[in-house]
Design a protein around this motif. Sequence first.
Motif, PDB file in Angstrom:
ATOM      1  N   PHE A 137       0.845  -1.187   0.000  1.00 23.63           N
ATOM      2  CA  PHE A 137       0.000   0.000   0.000  1.00 23.63           C
ATOM      3  C   PHE A 137       0.882   1.240   0.000  1.00 23.63           C
ATOM      4  O   PHE A 137       2.077   1.166   0.290  1.00 23.63           O
ATOM      5  N   PHE A 138       0.303   2.384  -0.346  1.00 20.74           N
ATOM      6  CA  PHE A 138       1.062   3.633  -0.233  1.00 20.74           C
ATOM      7  C   PHE A 138       0.897   4.192   1.172  1.00 20.74           C
ATOM      8  O   PHE A 138      -0.149   4.058   1.790  1.00 20.74           O
ATOM      9  N   THR A 139       1.950   4.843   1.656  1.00 15.86           N
ATOM     10  CA  THR A 139       1.942   5.391   3.004  1.00 15.86           C
ATOM     11  C   THR A 139       2.054   6.912   2.946  1.00 15.86           C
ATOM     12  O   THR A 139       1.993   7.525   1.879  1.00 15.86           O
ATOM     13  N   ASP A 140       2.278   7.506   4.114  1.00 18.03           N
ATOM     14  CA  ASP A 140       2.466   8.956   4.181  1.00 18.03           C
ATOM     15  C   ASP A 140       3.656   9.419   3.345  1.00 18.03           C
ATOM     16  O   ASP A 140       3.666  10.550   2.856  1.00 18.03           O
ATOM     17  N   ASP A 141       4.638   8.541   3.137  1.00 18.47           N
ATOM     18  CA  ASP A 141       5.781   8.905   2.309  1.00 18.47           C
ATOM     19  C   ASP A 141       5.322   9.306   0.913  1.00 18.47           C
ATOM     20  O   ASP A 141       5.750  10.323   0.362  1.00 18.47           O
ATOM     21  N   SER A 142       4.450   8.490   0.331  1.00 19.33           N
ATOM     22  CA  SER A 142       3.929   8.786  -1.007  1.00 19.33           C
ATOM     23  C   SER A 142       3.017  10.000  -0.993  1.00 19.33           C
ATOM     24  O   SER A 142       3.096  10.871  -1.863  1.00 19.33           O
ATOM     25  N   VAL A 143       2.131  10.059  -0.025  1.00 20.31           N
ATOM     26  CA  VAL A 143       1.162  11.159   0.043  1.00 20.31           C
ATOM     27  C   VAL A 143       1.877  12.507   0.091  1.00 20.31           C
ATOM     28  O   VAL A 143       1.534  13.448  -0.644  1.00 20.31           O
ATOM     29  N   LEU A 144       2.892  12.609   0.940  1.00 19.54           N
ATOM     30  CA  LEU A 144       3.565  13.898   1.117  1.00 19.54           C
ATOM     31  C   LEU A 144       4.539  14.201  -0.016  1.00 19.54           C
ATOM     32  O   LEU A 144       4.803  15.367  -0.310  1.00 19.54           O
ATOM     33  N   THR A 145       5.063  13.166  -0.661  1.00 20.01           N
ATOM     34  CA  THR A 145       5.856  13.377  -1.876  1.00 20.01           C
ATOM     35  C   THR A 145       4.982  13.978  -2.967  1.00 20.01           C
ATOM     36  O   THR A 145       5.371  14.932  -3.652  1.00 20.01           O
ATOM     37  N   VAL A 146       3.785  13.444  -3.122  1.00 13.61           N
ATOM     38  CA  VAL A 146       2.858  13.972  -4.133  1.00 13.61           C
ATOM     39  C   VAL A 146       2.414  15.382  -3.758  1.00 13.61           C
ATOM     40  O   VAL A 146       2.198  16.233  -4.633  1.00 13.61           O
ATOM     41  N   ALA A 147       2.295  15.657  -2.467  1.00 19.58           N
ATOM     42  CA  ALA A 147       1.943  17.015  -2.038  1.00 19.58           C
ATOM     43  C   ALA A 147       2.986  18.023  -2.508  1.00 19.58           C
ATOM     44  O   ALA A 147       2.648  19.123  -2.969  1.00 19.58           O
ATOM     45  N   LEU A 148       4.266  17.660  -2.407  1.00 20.83           N
ATOM     46  CA  LEU A 148       5.315  18.558  -2.891  1.00 20.83           C
ATOM     47  C   LEU A 148       5.260  18.675  -4.408  1.00 20.83           C
ATOM     48  O   LEU A 148       5.411  19.775  -4.960  1.00 20.83           O
ATOM     49  N   ALA A 149       5.032  17.563  -5.087  1.00 26.12           N
ATOM     50  CA  ALA A 149       4.908  17.615  -6.546  1.00 26.12           C
ATOM     51  C   ALA A 149       3.786  18.552  -6.963  1.00 26.12           C
ATOM     52  O   ALA A 149       3.920  19.339  -7.903  1.00 26.12           O
ATOM     53  N   ASP A 150       2.683  18.490  -6.253  1.00 21.52           N
ATOM     54  CA  ASP A 150       1.550  19.355  -6.570  1.00 21.52           C
ATOM     55  C   ASP A 150       1.896  20.826  -6.333  1.00 21.52           C
ATOM     56  O   ASP A 150       1.508  21.700  -7.120  1.00 21.52           O
ATOM     57  N   THR A 151       2.632  21.104  -5.275  1.00 27.37           N
ATOM     58  CA  THR A 151       3.085  22.474  -5.029  1.00 27.37           C
ATOM     59  C   THR A 151       3.941  22.979  -6.182  1.00 27.37           C
ATOM     60  O   THR A 151       3.787  24.124  -6.646  1.00 27.37           O
ATOM     61  N   LEU A 152       4.832  22.144  -6.671  1.00 26.55           N
ATOM     62  CA  LEU A 152       5.704  22.543  -7.772  1.00 26.55           C
ATOM     63  C   LEU A 152       4.939  22.711  -9.080  1.00 26.55           C
ATOM     64  O   LEU A 152       5.321  23.508  -9.934  1.00 26.55           O
ATOM     65  N   GLY A 175      -2.302   9.355  -8.457  1.00 21.55           N
ATOM     66  CA  GLY A 175      -1.793   8.902  -9.745  1.00 21.55           C
ATOM     67  C   GLY A 175      -1.777  10.008 -10.781  1.00 21.55           C
ATOM     68  O   GLY A 175      -0.821  10.151 -11.547  1.00 21.55           O
ATOM     69  N   ALA A 176      -2.832  10.816 -10.811  1.00 20.23           N
ATOM     70  CA  ALA A 176      -2.922  11.890 -11.806  1.00 20.23           C
ATOM     71  C   ALA A 176      -1.846  12.946 -11.582  1.00 20.23           C
ATOM     72  O   ALA A 176      -1.212  13.430 -12.532  1.00 20.23           O
ATOM     73  N   ILE A 177      -1.613  13.318 -10.337  1.00 24.18           N
ATOM     74  CA  ILE A 177      -0.587  14.315 -10.034  1.00 24.18           C
ATOM     75  C   ILE A 177       0.803  13.757 -10.365  1.00 24.18           C
ATOM     76  O   ILE A 177       1.649  14.455 -10.924  1.00 24.18           O
ATOM     77  N   THR A 178       1.018  12.511 -10.040  1.00 21.36           N
ATOM     78  CA  THR A 178       2.301  11.879 -10.337  1.00 21.36           C
ATOM     79  C   THR A 178       2.564  11.855 -11.837  1.00 21.36           C
ATOM     80  O   THR A 178       3.671  12.184 -12.298  1.00 21.36           O
ATOM     81  N   LYS A 179       1.572  11.499 -12.621  1.00 24.83           N
ATOM     82  CA  LYS A 179       1.733  11.473 -14.079  1.00 24.83           C
ATOM     83  C   LYS A 179       2.004  12.876 -14.626  1.00 24.83           C
ATOM     84  O   LYS A 179       2.860  13.060 -15.495  1.00 24.83           O
ATOM     85  N   GLN A 180       1.292  13.847 -14.100  1.00 24.76           N
ATOM     86  CA  GLN A 180       1.487  15.216 -14.570  1.00 24.76           C
ATOM     87  C   GLN A 180       2.896  15.703 -14.248  1.00 24.76           C
ATOM     88  O   GLN A 180       3.572  16.323 -15.093  1.00 24.76           O
ATOM     89  N   PHE A 181       3.360  15.425 -13.040  1.00 25.86           N
ATOM     90  CA  PHE A 181       4.703  15.849 -12.655  1.00 25.86           C
ATOM     91  C   PHE A 181       5.753  15.122 -13.489  1.00 25.86           C
ATOM     92  O   PHE A 181       6.717  15.730 -13.971  1.00 25.86           O
TER      93      PHE A 181
END
Length: 257
Positions: A32-47, A244-250
């Motif tokens: 499963f994905f954990t907080d590590d993934s969630v917060l990594t994607v949060a930074l990607a979204d900020t960028l 997934g969508a944010i990750t693909k966009q980044f």
Amino acid sequence: MLGALAGDIAGSIYEWHNVKSKDVPLFTEKCFFTDDSVLTVALADTLLTGTPYVENLQTFCDLYPTAGYGGRFMIWAQSKNPEPYNSWGNGAAMRISPAGWAFDDLDTVLKKAAEFTAVTHNHPEGIKGGQATAAAIFLARTGRTKAEIRKYVETSFGYDMSCHIDEIRPTYKFTESSQETVPQAIRAFLDATDFEDALRNAISLGGDSDTIACITGGIAESFYGGVPAWIEEKVYSILDARLGAITKQFTEKYCPK
């Protein structure tokens, strides 16, 4: 960035059931994905969007409240006026990988890594861990050799990188400190033969398996030119639609293959 998520997901089932072997299933139906993934994607979204990072960290924590955050981070995330809490933990290094991709020179990477880390982990060791991880990603993606990456990390951050992963593994124990996670995660990358082997090295250490593999995976992706297709497919099958969508966009914008 995708490599960091792959590491988190692969390591998720081993954090509380440590193994000291590379010969284990890398992904199972229990991953499963954990907080590590969630917060990594949060930074990607900020960028991607320019949304203030503190705001995004709080928003994503609220969207995924059971992802496994540390206690101090949860208090911070639920605060009306969040202030850094002088943490030297590995929680900032685990989420920093997008910073290693989004900027075009090392000085900016280091500056932004410190900035993004210090919103919570403003202890010198916390900042150092975030900067070392982001710098290793930048150096790897810009064609530096493993020897050059190791030398830079040793001389710039004072980490002892002398022990091979096989020497670290037998006595390595669970820790959440940045200073006892980041060097080991980088060494797991340095001693790998390919991306998959890097994740296996990281997981085989035991300890905070998802976070170690998250850091290792982020660096390995940049060095090896991406993530194997079967691992990429597995990651996207486990992420939800938003992540997934944010990750693909980044990835499309900053991580061209």
